[in-house]
Write a protein that holds these residues in place. Sequence first.
Motif, short mmCIF file in Angstrom:
data_model
loop_
_atom_site.label_atom_id
_atom_site.label_comp_id
_atom_site.label_asym_id
_atom_site.label_seq_id
_atom_site.Cartn_x
_atom_site.Cartn_y
_atom_site.Cartn_z
N ASP A 224 0.84 -1.19 0.00
CA ASP A 224 0.00 0.00 0.00
C ASP A 224 0.89 1.25 0.00
OD1 ASP A 224 0.92 0.37 2.63
OD2 ASP A 224 -0.79 -0.71 3.47
N ASP A 225 0.26 2.41 0.10
CA ASP A 225 1.02 3.65 0.06
C ASP A 225 1.32 4.20 1.44
OD1 ASP A 225 1.09 3.70 -2.71
OD2 ASP A 225 -0.86 4.70 -2.85
N ARG A 226 1.14 3.42 2.48
CA ARG A 226 1.39 3.88 3.83
C ARG A 226 2.86 3.69 4.19
NH1 ARG A 226 0.42 1.01 9.21
NH2 ARG A 226 0.53 2.68 10.76
N VAL A 227 3.52 4.78 4.50
CA VAL A 227 4.92 4.71 4.91
C VAL A 227 5.00 4.04 6.28
CG1 VAL A 227 6.99 6.05 5.48
CG2 VAL A 227 5.49 6.78 3.60
N ARG A 228 5.97 3.15 6.43
CA ARG A 228 6.16 2.43 7.69
C ARG A 228 7.61 2.58 8.13
NH1 ARG A 228 2.02 -1.79 7.94
NH2 ARG A 228 0.74 -1.66 6.06
N VAL A 229 7.82 2.43 9.43
CA VAL A 229 9.17 2.43 10.00
C VAL A 229 9.50 1.01 10.43
CG1 VAL A 229 10.67 3.35 11.81
CG2 VAL A 229 8.89 4.80 10.81
N GLY A 230 10.70 0.57 10.11
CA GLY A 230 11.07 -0.80 10.43
C GLY A 230 12.52 -0.92 10.85
N VAL A 231 12.88 -2.15 11.23
CA VAL A 231 14.25 -2.47 11.61
C VAL A 231 14.72 -3.64 10.75
CG1 VAL A 231 15.76 -3.30 13.45
CG2 VAL A 231 13.92 -1.68 13.99
N LEU A 232 15.89 -3.49 10.14
CA LEU A 232 16.44 -4.59 9.35
C LEU A 232 16.86 -5.73 10.26
CD1 LEU A 232 18.65 -2.76 6.69
CD2 LEU A 232 16.31 -3.58 6.45
N ASP A 233 16.47 -6.95 9.87
CA ASP A 233 16.80 -8.16 10.63
C ASP A 233 17.18 -9.23 9.62
OD1 ASP A 233 17.09 -10.11 12.54
OD2 ASP A 233 14.94 -10.52 12.73
N GLY A 234 18.45 -9.23 9.22
CA GLY A 234 18.89 -10.16 8.18
C GLY A 234 18.20 -9.86 6.87
N GLU A 235 17.49 -10.84 6.34
CA GLU A 235 16.76 -10.68 5.08
C GLU A 235 15.31 -10.25 5.31
OE1 GLU A 235 18.17 -10.83 2.04
OE2 GLU A 235 20.02 -10.98 3.24
N ASN A 236 15.01 -9.83 6.52
CA ASN A 236 13.66 -9.40 6.87
C ASN A 236 13.66 -7.97 7.38
OD1 ASN A 236 12.38 -12.02 6.41
ND2 ASN A 236 13.43 -12.69 8.26
N VAL A 237 12.45 -7.39 7.42
CA VAL A 237 12.24 -6.08 8.02
C VAL A 237 11.18 -6.25 9.10
CG1 VAL A 237 11.49 -3.70 7.66
CG2 VAL A 237 12.78 -4.88 5.87
N ILE A 238 11.51 -5.87 10.32
CA ILE A 238 10.53 -5.88 11.41
C ILE A 238 9.66 -4.63 11.27
CG2 ILE A 238 10.21 -5.81 13.91
CD1 ILE A 238 13.02 -7.07 14.16
N ASP A 239 8.37 -4.82 11.14
CA ASP A 239 7.42 -3.73 10.95
C ASP A 239 7.06 -3.14 12.31
OD1 ASP A 239 5.22 -2.09 10.39
OD2 ASP A 239 4.50 -3.41 8.78
N LEU A 240 7.66 -2.00 12.66
CA LEU A 240 7.41 -1.39 13.96
C LEU A 240 5.98 -0.91 14.11
CD1 LEU A 240 10.70 0.70 14.42
CD2 LEU A 240 10.16 -1.53 15.41
#
Length: 283
Positions: A10-26
């Motif tokens: 979607d067009d909603r900006v999110r903040v995350g944390v890189l975790d290897g090959e993943n992004v944790i969706d804060l």
Amino acid sequence: MKIVQFLINDDRVRVGVLDGENVIDLNASDDTIPPSLVEFLAEGDALDRIQKVVSNPGKLHRLAEVQLLPPITRPDKVLGVALNYKEACDRGNIPYPAEPIVFSKFASTIIGPYDVVKKPLASEAVDWEVELVVVIGKKAQNVRAENALDYVFGYTATQDLTAKDWITRNGGQMLLCKNMDNFCPLGPCVITKDEIPDPHNIRVKTWVNGVLKQDGNTVEMVHRIHRIIEYLSRAMTLLPGDIICTGTPSGVGATQYPPQYLQKGDLLESEVEKIGRMANRIV
């Protein structure tokens, strides 16, 4: 930790944390977290809340499936320091500046780490300048150098693109040469300062079409980060999310023989040690 801003589905900006090959969706884990790192830092407890989510991560996204955005958008201030690497000054027979030479860039110049750079029609001499970037974490006013790093949240990377043919125009002022559209690729993440205990021993590199052009180290800085923050905070209040571009090492296009500048179709790659690599196609 490596903090990112991203889009998925979607067009909603999110903040995350890189975790290897993943992004944790804060934002998925805590819906009170703003979808903007600048706004999040302004709340004053961002690091504690990020660590809480990371200790018990909820929603994950595959890194390959998200679109990474600039990790900082719409900061109050984007500041830069010119002539801040000793070798670059030495090669140009330029005396080391006694005080930091400061310029500003507009927040509107910021683009993502993998976005295209639209070469401006106004310039035929767009140059590359890879830089380590300081991200301010809390309000800083009249800060002493010995305490300056307490006000840093983390670091990111930029290409401080510059229209070198505009430096001598308009009375020699630097505003327009630094602020043409797309002139601040930023990212790919903001790394928290605990991951870089010594920001004055970091390699910074630029490649153009796979050819290494810049290969420097922040140990060469004329004015170190704590001194720059002290200097700036005496003149203005630095706010959470403000960014400071700390200068570029030797190897920019204007100093090549003959001079070389970015052309349509070029692939510009930038890397700051521990932070990551950006790749921006010139169109």
